[in-house]
Motif scaffolding. Structure first.
Motif, short mmCIF file in Angstrom:
data_model
loop_
_atom_site.label_atom_id
_atom_site.label_comp_id
_atom_site.label_asym_id
_atom_site.label_seq_id
_atom_site.Cartn_x
_atom_site.Cartn_y
_atom_site.Cartn_z
N THR A 93 0.84 -1.19 0.00
CA THR A 93 0.00 0.00 0.00
C THR A 93 0.88 1.24 0.00
N ALA A 94 0.26 2.38 -0.20
CA ALA A 94 0.99 3.64 -0.15
C ALA A 94 1.69 3.81 1.20
N ALA A 95 0.95 3.55 2.28
CA ALA A 95 1.52 3.69 3.62
C ALA A 95 2.65 2.70 3.86
N GLU A 96 2.48 1.48 3.41
CA GLU A 96 3.51 0.46 3.61
C GLU A 96 4.80 0.81 2.87
N ASN A 97 4.68 1.35 1.66
CA ASN A 97 5.86 1.76 0.91
C ASN A 97 6.69 2.76 1.70
N ALA A 129 -4.02 5.99 1.91
CA ALA A 129 -2.95 5.33 2.67
C ALA A 129 -2.98 3.82 2.54
N ASN A 130 -4.17 3.23 2.55
CA ASN A 130 -4.29 1.78 2.56
C ASN A 130 -4.61 1.18 1.19
N GLN A 131 -4.45 1.99 0.15
CA GLN A 131 -4.66 1.48 -1.21
C GLN A 131 -3.34 0.94 -1.78
N LEU A 132 -3.44 -0.16 -2.53
CA LEU A 132 -2.27 -0.67 -3.23
C LEU A 132 -1.82 0.33 -4.29
N ILE A 133 -0.53 0.31 -4.59
CA ILE A 133 0.02 1.25 -5.55
C ILE A 133 -0.68 1.15 -6.90
N ASP A 134 -1.00 -0.08 -7.33
CA ASP A 134 -1.67 -0.26 -8.63
C ASP A 134 -3.08 0.33 -8.66
N GLU A 135 -3.64 0.61 -7.49
CA GLU A 135 -4.97 1.20 -7.42
C GLU A 135 -4.93 2.73 -7.49
N LEU A 136 -3.74 3.29 -7.49
CA LEU A 136 -3.60 4.74 -7.50
C LEU A 136 -3.39 5.26 -8.92
N SER A 137 -3.79 6.49 -9.16
CA SER A 137 -3.54 7.13 -10.46
C SER A 137 -2.04 7.46 -10.56
N GLY A 138 -1.62 7.82 -11.76
CA GLY A 138 -0.22 8.18 -11.96
C GLY A 138 0.21 9.33 -11.07
N GLY A 139 -0.66 10.34 -10.96
CA GLY A 139 -0.34 11.49 -10.11
C GLY A 139 -0.28 11.11 -8.65
N GLN A 140 -1.19 10.23 -8.21
CA GLN A 140 -1.18 9.78 -6.81
C GLN A 140 0.07 8.95 -6.52
N GLN A 141 0.49 8.14 -7.48
CA GLN A 141 1.73 7.38 -7.30
C GLN A 141 2.93 8.31 -7.17
#
Length: 216
Positions: A93-97, A129-141
């Motif tokens: 997830t974003a938070a885990e990264n 925070a708890n979304q997997l990276i692949d679930e995020l948009s390019g800008g969110q990543q």
């Protein structure tokens, strides 16, 4: 306060022709330094050398006078890199990264939780925070990668094209956050092709035809 200096460096990838020659530039504490140039001009190459990922064929890269031998040494000296391709783990997830990176560089689990929450909030990503990276948009990543870089609390912060996928409001937010890092004494280097972003920095160096030049 940490100073990073590239002195008379020739930079190349493998046995290929030099990408940059005779490069001399210093990233100073408390300063936002823009590195500009067209795509392929060598911005990523220069930041890779500053980050200890690329050893110069000749010349030196030093942190407070000590030569960098590799990326591990750079990390130990507080050199943080926010890479152009984000470098995020898709299975986390974003938070885990962010938390994993903080712990890997010596932070405690409590440090990791606090810095993760603070950096995600600063980038407007608390809800992701708890979304997997692949679930995020390019800008969110891209903003997640920036949040991770900020959470590491480095002495030198190298940001490679970190505003390329952001809208105007988020681009300004990132510039403000990088300025805040400089204000606390960090040497910040920002590679960008955006003139407005470069104009917000204290100094600008420009790469063209394998050579670095200073712009006032």
């Amino acid at each position: 306060m940490t100073t990073l200096t590239v002195e008379a460096a020739e930079l190349a990838h493998g046995a290929g022709a030099p990408v940059l020659s005779g490069v001399t530039v210093t990233a100073r504490p408390g300063e936002l330094l823009a590195v500009t140039g067209t795509s392929g001009a060598g911005k990523t190459t220069l930041l890779s050398a500053m980050a200890g990922l690329l050893t110069p064929r000749s010349g030196t890269v030093t942190v407070d006078g000590t030569a960098l031998g590799d990326r591990d040494q750079a990390v130990a000296r507080g050199v943080v890199l926010i890479p152009q391709e984000n470098g995020l783990a898709a299975i986390l997830t974003a938070a885990e990264n962010i938390a994993v990176a903080v712990i890997a560089t010596g932070g405690t689990p409590a440090d990791a939780r606090r810095r993760t929450a603070e950096s995600l909030d600063a980038l407007g990503l608390s809800g992701q925070a708890n979304q997997l990276i692949d679930e995020l948009s390019g800008g969110q990543q891209q903003r997640t990668a920036i949040a991770r870089g900020l959470a590491l609390r480095g002495d030198v912060l190298l940001a490679d094209e970190v505003t390329s996928e952001l809208d105007a409001a988020n681009r300004q937010k990132v510039i403000d956050l990088l300025r805040a890092e400089a204000d606390r004494g960090v040497a910040v280097v920002l590679a960008t092709h955006d003139p407005e972003t470069a104009a917000a920095c204290d100094r600008e160096v420009h790469l063209a035809d394998g050579v670095l030049s200073f712009r006032e």
